[in-house]
Design a protein around this motif. Sequence first.
Motif, PDB file in Angstrom:
ATOM      1  N   PHE A 107     -12.538   6.781  -5.564  1.00  0.00           N
ATOM      2  CA  PHE A 107     -10.845   5.970  -6.281  1.00  0.00           C
ATOM      3  C   PHE A 107     -11.159   4.564  -6.743  1.00  0.00           C
ATOM      4  CE2 PHE A 107      -9.964   1.510  -4.293  1.00  0.00           C
ATOM      5  CZ  PHE A 107      -8.726   1.263  -4.503  1.00  0.00           C
ATOM      6  N   ARG A 138      -2.836   6.766   1.032  1.00  0.00           N
ATOM      7  CA  ARG A 138      -3.044   8.373   1.600  1.00  0.00           C
ATOM      8  C   ARG A 138      -2.050   9.434   2.362  1.00  0.00           C
ATOM      9  NH1 ARG A 138      -8.769   5.724   3.448  1.00  0.00           N
ATOM     10  NH2 ARG A 138      -7.046   3.700   3.191  1.00  0.00           N
ATOM     11  N   SER A 156      -4.026  -0.173  -8.130  1.00  0.00           N
ATOM     12  CA  SER A 156      -5.204  -0.793  -8.593  1.00  0.00           C
ATOM     13  C   SER A 156      -5.986  -1.523  -6.976  1.00  0.00           C
ATOM     14  CB  SER A 156      -5.069  -1.771  -9.331  1.00  0.00           C
ATOM     15  OG  SER A 156      -6.292  -2.609  -9.730  1.00  0.00           O
ATOM     16  N   ASP A 157      -6.908  -2.129  -7.008  1.00  0.00           N
ATOM     17  CA  ASP A 157      -7.665  -3.231  -5.674  1.00  0.00           C
ATOM     18  C   ASP A 157      -7.382  -4.079  -6.436  1.00  0.00           C
ATOM     19  OD1 ASP A 157      -8.721  -2.555  -3.148  1.00  0.00           O
ATOM     20  OD2 ASP A 157      -9.601  -3.413  -4.115  1.00  0.00           O
ATOM     21  N   SER A 181      -5.884 -11.269   2.619  1.00  0.00           N
ATOM     22  CA  SER A 181      -5.837 -10.972   3.302  1.00  0.00           C
ATOM     23  C   SER A 181      -6.484 -11.875   4.728  1.00  0.00           C
ATOM     24  CB  SER A 181      -6.556 -10.127   3.439  1.00  0.00           C
ATOM     25  OG  SER A 181      -5.692  -8.896   2.834  1.00  0.00           O
ATOM     26  N   TYR A 198     -15.104 -11.648   0.349  1.00  0.00           N
ATOM     27  CA  TYR A 198     -16.111  -9.675   0.000  1.00  0.00           C
ATOM     28  C   TYR A 198     -17.819 -10.129  -0.618  1.00  0.00           C
ATOM     29  CZ  TYR A 198     -11.647  -7.277   2.243  1.00  0.00           C
ATOM     30  OH  TYR A 198     -11.108  -7.229   3.161  1.00  0.00           O
ATOM     31  N   TYR A 201      -0.241  11.232  -3.233  1.00  0.00           N
ATOM     32  CA  TYR A 201      -1.938  11.141  -3.497  1.00  0.00           C
ATOM     33  C   TYR A 201      -3.078  11.285  -3.246  1.00  0.00           C
ATOM     34  CZ  TYR A 201      -5.107   6.560  -3.401  1.00  0.00           C
ATOM     35  OH  TYR A 201      -5.986   6.027  -3.283  1.00  0.00           O
ATOM     36  N   ILE A 244       3.926  -1.102  -6.957  1.00  0.00           N
ATOM     37  CA  ILE A 244       3.332  -2.123  -6.833  1.00  0.00           C
ATOM     38  C   ILE A 244       1.992  -1.191  -7.772  1.00  0.00           C
ATOM     39  CG2 ILE A 244       2.606  -1.516  -5.369  1.00  0.00           C
ATOM     40  CD1 ILE A 244       1.994  -4.666  -4.609  1.00  0.00           C
ATOM     41  N   ARG A 247       0.588  -1.428   0.081  1.00  0.00           N
ATOM     42  CA  ARG A 247       0.295  -0.081  -0.053  1.00  0.00           C
ATOM     43  C   ARG A 247       1.059   1.305  -0.189  1.00  0.00           C
ATOM     44  NH1 ARG A 247      -5.848  -0.176   1.944  1.00  0.00           N
ATOM     45  NH2 ARG A 247      -5.965  -2.025   1.162  1.00  0.00           N
ATOM     46  N   GLN A 248       2.131   1.118  -0.411  1.00  0.00           N
ATOM     47  CA  GLN A 248       3.347   2.204  -0.387  1.00  0.00           C
ATOM     48  C   GLN A 248       2.173   3.438  -1.010  1.00  0.00           C
ATOM     49  OE1 GLN A 248       7.037   0.711  -1.725  1.00  0.00           O
ATOM     50  NE2 GLN A 248       6.118   0.748  -3.858  1.00  0.00           N
ATOM     51  N   HIS A 263       1.994  -6.287   6.741  1.00  0.00           N
ATOM     52  CA  HIS A 263       1.043  -5.649   6.692  1.00  0.00           C
ATOM     53  C   HIS A 263       0.596  -4.078   6.034  1.00  0.00           C
ATOM     54  CE1 HIS A 263      -4.289  -5.959   6.534  1.00  0.00           C
ATOM     55  NE2 HIS A 263      -3.801  -6.001   5.753  1.00  0.00           N
ATOM     56  N   ARG A 274      -5.448  11.668  -5.835  1.00  0.00           N
ATOM     57  CA  ARG A 274      -7.301  10.853  -6.105  1.00  0.00           C
ATOM     58  C   ARG A 274      -8.092  11.880  -6.203  1.00  0.00           C
ATOM     59  NH1 ARG A 274     -11.275   9.770  -3.356  1.00  0.00           N
ATOM     60  NH2 ARG A 274     -11.689   8.057  -1.485  1.00  0.00           N
TER      61      ARG A 274
HETATM   62  C1  LIG Z   1      -8.417  -6.365   1.479  1.00  0.00           C
HETATM   63  C2  LIG Z   1      -7.636  -5.750   0.384  1.00  0.00           C
HETATM   64  C3  LIG Z   1      -8.139  -4.881  -0.238  1.00  0.00           C
HETATM   65  N1  LIG Z   1      -6.716  -3.746  -1.382  1.00  0.00           N
HETATM   66  C4  LIG Z   1      -6.579  -5.219  -1.054  1.00  0.00           C
HETATM   67  C5  LIG Z   1      -6.150  -5.561  -0.268  1.00  0.00           C
HETATM   68  C6  LIG Z   1      -5.243  -7.115   0.348  1.00  0.00           C
HETATM   69  C7  LIG Z   1      -4.122  -6.356   1.098  1.00  0.00           C
HETATM   70  C8  LIG Z   1      -4.442  -6.299   2.294  1.00  0.00           C
HETATM   71  O1  LIG Z   1      -5.281  -7.207   3.181  1.00  0.00           O
HETATM   72  O2  LIG Z   1      -4.544  -4.920   2.691  1.00  0.00           O
HETATM   73  C9  LIG Z   1      -4.677  -4.730  -2.063  1.00  0.00           C
HETATM   74  C10 LIG Z   1      -4.573  -3.530  -2.374  1.00  0.00           C
HETATM   75  N2  LIG Z   1      -6.040  -2.056  -2.115  1.00  0.00           N
HETATM   76  C11 LIG Z   1      -4.424  -0.985  -2.716  1.00  0.00           C
HETATM   77  C12 LIG Z   1      -3.269  -1.979  -3.308  1.00  0.00           C
HETATM   78  C13 LIG Z   1      -2.206  -0.866  -4.363  1.00  0.00           C
HETATM   79  C14 LIG Z   1      -0.668  -1.360  -4.446  1.00  0.00           C
HETATM   80  C15 LIG Z   1      -0.269  -0.762  -2.640  1.00  0.00           C
HETATM   81  O3  LIG Z   1       0.021   0.305  -2.853  1.00  0.00           O
HETATM   82  O4  LIG Z   1      -0.030  -1.311  -2.061  1.00  0.00           O
HETATM   83  C16 LIG Z   1      -3.498  -3.136  -2.907  1.00  0.00           C
HETATM   84  C17 LIG Z   1      -2.020  -4.631  -3.459  1.00  0.00           C
HETATM   85  C18 LIG Z   1      -5.096   0.288  -3.110  1.00  0.00           C
HETATM   86  C19 LIG Z   1      -5.539   0.792  -2.297  1.00  0.00           C
HETATM   87  N3  LIG Z   1      -6.743   0.169  -2.216  1.00  0.00           N
HETATM   88  C20 LIG Z   1      -8.123   0.570  -1.053  1.00  0.00           C
HETATM   89  C21 LIG Z   1      -7.452   2.214  -0.910  1.00  0.00           C
HETATM   90  C22 LIG Z   1      -8.141   3.586  -0.363  1.00  0.00           C
HETATM   91  C23 LIG Z   1      -8.714   4.115  -0.930  1.00  0.00           C
HETATM   92  C24 LIG Z   1      -8.884   5.614  -0.576  1.00  0.00           C
HETATM   93  O5  LIG Z   1      -7.945   6.519  -0.937  1.00  0.00           O
HETATM   94  O6  LIG Z   1      -9.642   6.333  -0.465  1.00  0.00           O
HETATM   95  C25 LIG Z   1      -6.020   1.857  -1.307  1.00  0.00           C
HETATM   96  C26 LIG Z   1      -5.008   2.838  -1.758  1.00  0.00           C
HETATM   97  C27 LIG Z   1      -9.353   0.860  -0.305  1.00  0.00           C
HETATM   98  C28 LIG Z   1      -9.358  -0.819   0.069  1.00  0.00           C
HETATM   99  N4  LIG Z   1      -9.807  -1.622  -0.927  1.00  0.00           N
HETATM  100  C29 LIG Z   1     -10.131  -2.629  -0.287  1.00  0.00           C
HETATM  101  C30 LIG Z   1     -10.291  -2.423   1.236  1.00  0.00           C
HETATM  102  C31 LIG Z   1     -10.308  -3.323   2.511  1.00  0.00           C
HETATM  103  C32 LIG Z   1     -10.148  -0.908   1.521  1.00  0.00           C
HETATM  104  C33 LIG Z   1     -10.556   0.318   2.220  1.00  0.00           C
HETATM  105  C34 LIG Z   1      -9.641   0.303   3.231  1.00  0.00           C
HETATM  106  C35 LIG Z   1      -8.648   1.055   3.109  1.00  0.00           C
HETATM  107  O7  LIG Z   1      -9.430   2.207   2.993  1.00  0.00           O
HETATM  108  O8  LIG Z   1      -7.555   1.437   3.196  1.00  0.00           O
HETATM  109  C36 LIG Z   1      -9.880  -4.461   0.253  1.00  0.00           C
END
Ligand SMILES: Cc1c2[nH]c(c1CCC(=O)O)Cc1[nH]c(c(CCC(=O)O)c1C)Cc1[nH]c(c(CCC(=O)O)c1C)Cc1[nH]c(c(C)c1CCC(=O)O)C2
Length: 341
Positions: free
Chosen positions: A42, A27, A72-73, A204, A150, A32, A69, A23-24, A319, A36
Amino acid sequence: MSLFLDVLAGKKARTPPPIWMMRQAGRYLPEYREVRAKAGSFLGLCGNPELAAEVTLQPIRRFDFDAAIIFSDILTVIMALGHAVTFDEGPKLPPLEPHREAVAALQRDPARWRPVLAPVCEALALARAGLSHDKALIGFAGAPWTLATYMAGGGNDEQKAARLWAYRDPESFDALLALLVDCVSQHLIWQFEAGAEAVQIFDSWAGGLPPVLFERCVVKPTQAIVEKVRAAVPNAPIIGFPRGTGLTGLLDYAEATGVDGLSVDPAIDLGLIAAAEGPVLQGNLDPLALVAGGDALRTGVESILKATKHVPFIFNLGHGILPTTPIEHVHELLKLVRGTR
Ligand SMILES: Cc1c2[nH]c(c1CCC(=O)O)Cc1[nH]c(c(CCC(=O)O)c1C)Cc1[nH]c(c(CCC(=O)O)c1C)Cc1[nH]c(c(C)c1CCC(=O)O)C2
């Protein structure tokens, strides 16, 4: 070859180790938040290849990490299957009915997945073009079990709905997992074709399962994905991240799936797992130690570096980085890991 790919190929321990953070792009970075806001949402950001590539590169520019990385999501695969996904302070999905008919109604034609997943591939091509050759580009996907949690109705609730479905109607739940195996494998293959040089499979919600479900829902589907991806992309470097499984679960997973790298969560003693002959290790600093900084950060980093001194190792968090992380702490982490480099 990049330091990251060299270590992932299992060549040898490197000092300092390569480093990137899950998640590098996110927010905690003002740049970023700016992009965004421009994207509006998102999902709008994920679906815009230029902007997605831009935020993918932001943490490399700021911190000089060894790998990017793709932004995406994991839930994009669910959208490709024709199931609705929205984000509102986290993902919101209408629960899939736990029956054969609901699974049969999902999209199973790869030609129909393609338009939904294509923006990820376009972003990968743009990101690769913007990276220097000493930096690696990582693609990713969610693992079938985590995606199914999910779809069945929520992930962060001990995955009750998915577990109940798996017990009550094994036939339709296994059909859902099989479809997810196909779509995830295809997505990863397309990502390699578009410029990804390694991929990570995020599971996860792999933790807390009884051994029979762990084997059936986590290990077997991941093993099938590794096989399918390697059949299309020989020697494709693959990292697995089954979070929360404990040491024996992690070792079983590594051996059965044949992943090249194992991303390790913060609860695992890296010294114990480094002693076992296995895949290249990645991890596992507690994201909260990075938020806290100071002694917690220093001792956390030192113990990880000591435990992994003699094995091929990639430094990461255990994580994703938290939005409340101070940027100075990331700089401090890099100094601790890389010394004066
Ligand atoms: C379970 C899961 C998700 N997404 C992801 C997982 C597996 C890893 C983990 O366990 O954290 C994986 C993920 N999500 C995101 C990436 C981008 C690449 C990276 O930088 O690692 C990756 C690899 C961007 C994101 N995915 C999400 C954001 C935040 C969205 C925003 O900008 O508001 C980002 C940067 C949203 C997201 N997406 C998901 C959730 C539960 C959420 C909400 C939680 C949160 O807000 O942090 C599903």
